[in-house]
Scaffold this active site. Sequence first.
Site, mmCIF file in Angstrom:
data_model
loop_
_atom_site.group_PDB
_atom_site.id
_atom_site.type_symbol
_atom_site.label_atom_id
_atom_site.label_comp_id
_atom_site.label_asym_id
_atom_site.label_seq_id
_atom_site.Cartn_x
_atom_site.Cartn_y
_atom_site.Cartn_z
ATOM 1 N N LYS A 175 0.864 -1.138 0.111
ATOM 2 C CA LYS A 175 0.045 0.036 -0.010
ATOM 3 C C LYS A 175 0.838 1.315 -0.037
ATOM 4 O O LYS A 175 0.600 2.207 -0.677
ATOM 5 C CB LYS A 175 -0.860 -0.055 1.267
ATOM 6 N N GLN A 219 -4.407 -1.804 9.985
ATOM 7 C CA GLN A 219 -4.114 -3.188 9.581
ATOM 8 C C GLN A 219 -4.679 -4.334 10.426
ATOM 9 O O GLN A 219 -4.181 -4.300 11.230
ATOM 10 C CB GLN A 219 -2.552 -3.127 9.232
ATOM 11 N N ASP A 242 -11.144 2.011 3.910
ATOM 12 C CA ASP A 242 -11.419 0.232 3.883
ATOM 13 C C ASP A 242 -12.913 0.219 3.475
ATOM 14 O O ASP A 242 -13.085 -1.013 3.142
ATOM 15 C CB ASP A 242 -10.855 -0.288 4.929
#
Length: 1058
Positions: A175, A219, A242
């Site tokens: 990312k 994460q 997300d």
Amino acid sequence: MKLPSRTLPAIERTIRHSNLSHPSCPAPHPRLTTSFSCARFYLSSPSFTSSSSLLHSPPAPPSIAPSSSRCIFSTAPHSGFLLALRALKPSFSLPTRARFFSSSPATLTNTKTTATNSTVTMAKVIDGKAIAQHLRNDIKSQIEEMRKTAPNFNPKLSIIQVGAREDSSVYVNMKKKAAKEAGMDFELFHLPPTITQYELLAKVQALNNDPKVHGILVQLPLPDHLDDRMVTEAINPKKDVDGFHAINIGHLSKRASEPAFVPCTPKGVIELIKSTGITMSGKKAVVVGRSDIVGTPVFSLLTKNNCTVTLCHSKTQNLPEIVKAADIVVVAIGSAEFVKGEWIKEGAVVIDVGTNAVEDSTKKSGIRWVGDVEYNVASQHASHITPVPGGVGPMTVAMLMQNTYLSAVRFFNEGRQRTINPLPLQLLDPVPSDIAIALAQKPKPIKYIAEELGLLPSELELYGEYKAKVNLDILDRLSHRKNGRYVVVTGITPTPLGEGKSTTTVGLVQALGAHLNKIAFGCVRQPSQGPTFGIKGGAAGGGYSQVIPMDEFNLHLTGDIHAVTAANNLLAAAIDARMFHEKTQSDKALFSRLCPVKKGKKVFAPVMLGRLQRLGINKTDPSDLTPEEVSRFARLDINPDTITWQRVMDTNDRFLRRIEIGRNDTEAGHERMTGFDIAVASEVMAVLALSTDLKDMRERLGKMVVASSRAGDPVTADDIGIGGALTVLMKDAIKPNVMQTLEGTPMFVHAGPFANIAHGNSSIIADRIALKLAGIEPGEDEDKMGYVVTEAGFGADIGMEKFFDIKCRTSGLVPDCAVLVATVKALKMHGGGPEVTPGKPLPEVYNTENLELLETGCDNLRKHIENAKKFGVPVVVAINRFTTDTDAEMSLIRKIALEAGADDAVACENWAKGGLGAMDLGEAVIKACSKPIDFKYLYDVSADIESKIETIAKEMYGADGIELSDLAKEKIATYTRQGFGNLPICMAKTHLSLSHDPKLKNRPSGFKIPIRDIRASVGAGFLYPLCGAMQTMPGLPTRPCFYDVDIDFETGNVVGLF
């Protein structure tokens, strides 16, 4: 070349099992439909001599024009084309620099079939890696394009990683790489696995509040002691790139709403389906897998695309039959090859989300990766299919980048879209009392006003429902904006009743914001409670042009004046305590207590280091000081007769004007005479109004001079060691307060320094914030420019001059226009009308037309217009019209104003009509602000003190000169010697006359201004000459306003304020 028949099955098997998902293998030219036919064509070409020759000018097949031919080779080890070449010619070796090319970089699928004679048609492989790269390139281009007109546009993704799981680190690095390639800012917060839930949530909240962060991702998975759901839900849904927040998932499932973000993997799935070119609407779709992360969101997305969707799982009965009926199949069940190839309908689109490791002894690693679909067989039935790997996986990161970019665009647009939704006014005739009007209007919650203006939630500190403080961080966020238009409202020499500057200020803001469709802010001073309960009453404007809630505005507000009181009185106590202790202790004892032993060693407090430097002692260890240095450092040796610092309170109390302190037995021998001032007369208040930021306020508070030593040296707050403590008491007060007018337009209320011994203007910080909020982005149309209207205390000879020469000099801001408020009543008084006395009825002459008296009094108006024009700004005269004023009187004032050089002169009826009654004034101000300005200060600040005072007296007041007392001359010499001679001048004189004498009305001449004393507000940054006896503690009248103030016990409302 004739191919042996035995070669065909081998080629078919090779091509059927080849994987075309390698990034260096985009789709071949559409006219060359199979890897096999491409290989056969080039091997049979007469010009083919070796593999290297194919890198240059390959012959075009007869059916393809030479201009459209492309070199279509690849080094990809699993490329069907390469395998076909090797099957046809085992000796063939392709150069390593060869690459696949397509006729268009946007070609996103690879076709796999058998030879043209075969009846088996293979699915087109949906190259997720190529599509993802195309999307990422597009995002990069869009960011670059945005920056052409908005250089400060800077999308930022912040990721929190807890612990050091190897797989998490790999994903985070992917990312990070993608963000950097796209031109985004990326920040990783790598937190220890032992972090507590509270600490992690605090970090998430900090990122929520950071306006520079547009996307937040935690994460997963987190360590077992942390709650994944709670942490995910803590992310601001507007930054949840997300897409996992319950609010975003909830909106996704609703037909009539859209989420802020779609989860990345499901969003990527839809993009992959769209890349095939099929029309989703009306198609039958089956989703196998019901996870919250993929299956369920994909179900919702397909439904939004008008598919008829069936959501299945491992327990679904007749699953093969259900899948067999589907035009679109999305599988995310997490089981290797769970969906068999025979289940797939002919021509269906298959999206395989799964990634599973299976044992494979032929692989060096011992495993190979497969999806949730039996790929080899399914690809013989599907029209399009995603490979594993190289299908859905790359799309997840691409969608994360897209979500972050979209978030940045959303925040950018929200910051530019400022729309004031005004409150309607119900105008009554006759006009009710101020408090009745204020209580009849329901204010908007202040958070709604903040949203309208583009303030972020983190920039607002609520104090109840209708007022709030604004965080100074907004100045950093909006630093790139061009300031809005800057307008100062001042007035002619007033009567003791005032001429309505505050009312005009509020009315102008209402007209601009509620009726002329401009972003408009008012900036006014916070009123003192002393006059509110004394003779003057409130200061929120009047009639239908008020700041509301009126009672909160006039009383405690957010406690800023109380903070000023606390800081001022702490310093006053410190002065007397220091003198007391110096008288009762030796140098050694005093020094030991000032520099105590800490951890076995004497230390200086940080604030003491500045005093050492000012004394020329370049030492940082207390033990290194000589006895003489110890004495110089420890003893301030304050001369009590030079103390200028008094205690303050926010109440009118005449009996505290002169008091004796130290009368208790414990302070015997330390008595001295002092007094109290009203809180807003404190230099701390002036410092608050003139500070440009927190650091500047700290420096100014520390530099405040409270007395002189017996040697004649200035003694500052930092010499006493208290500057830091004062700043702590004032750290919240420096944030401006935002409220609203009766029509829902925003008003900043901040600071309230006296207009005689101080400069009488609201804070620089409030003006700066308002100017940025009213300003425009680079490249925006000037027509979108907003307006900031700030009020200067007293008449233009005092408040306006100090606004220009002190406030603007300190802030660096340049005004666009000055509004000069006048009334028929005041002009008639200057023309020779009878005395106007508060509390007594107005003489009849003020209620009837008298043009001769009015014209004579307009000399005062002429002088103030001339004064304003000396600063090089346009001037608009606002005639505050009362019900008894006539049209002829309005016309006469306008005629004289224009002749005197005003850019316009208009009547205002906003007291009776709100913003509607000030529309002409608003239009005149808009027009005036469009004119060029030649702004200049009245005097050079580097000139000597006497010259600066004389310039103001002659130019502003029309005096013949000044007369300095012996004390004033002595003070000039002292301040010059102490290094304060280059400070601006803040004249302290009566506001009831252009001269020093309140009895001299209109435009007096032939007088000199007597200067009896000069004092220094070094922290605030000016010297103030006293032109007469200045009263800094008001007294209560016979009948104070507090007689009328009470509480309505049924409603809880305050009554009686005006």
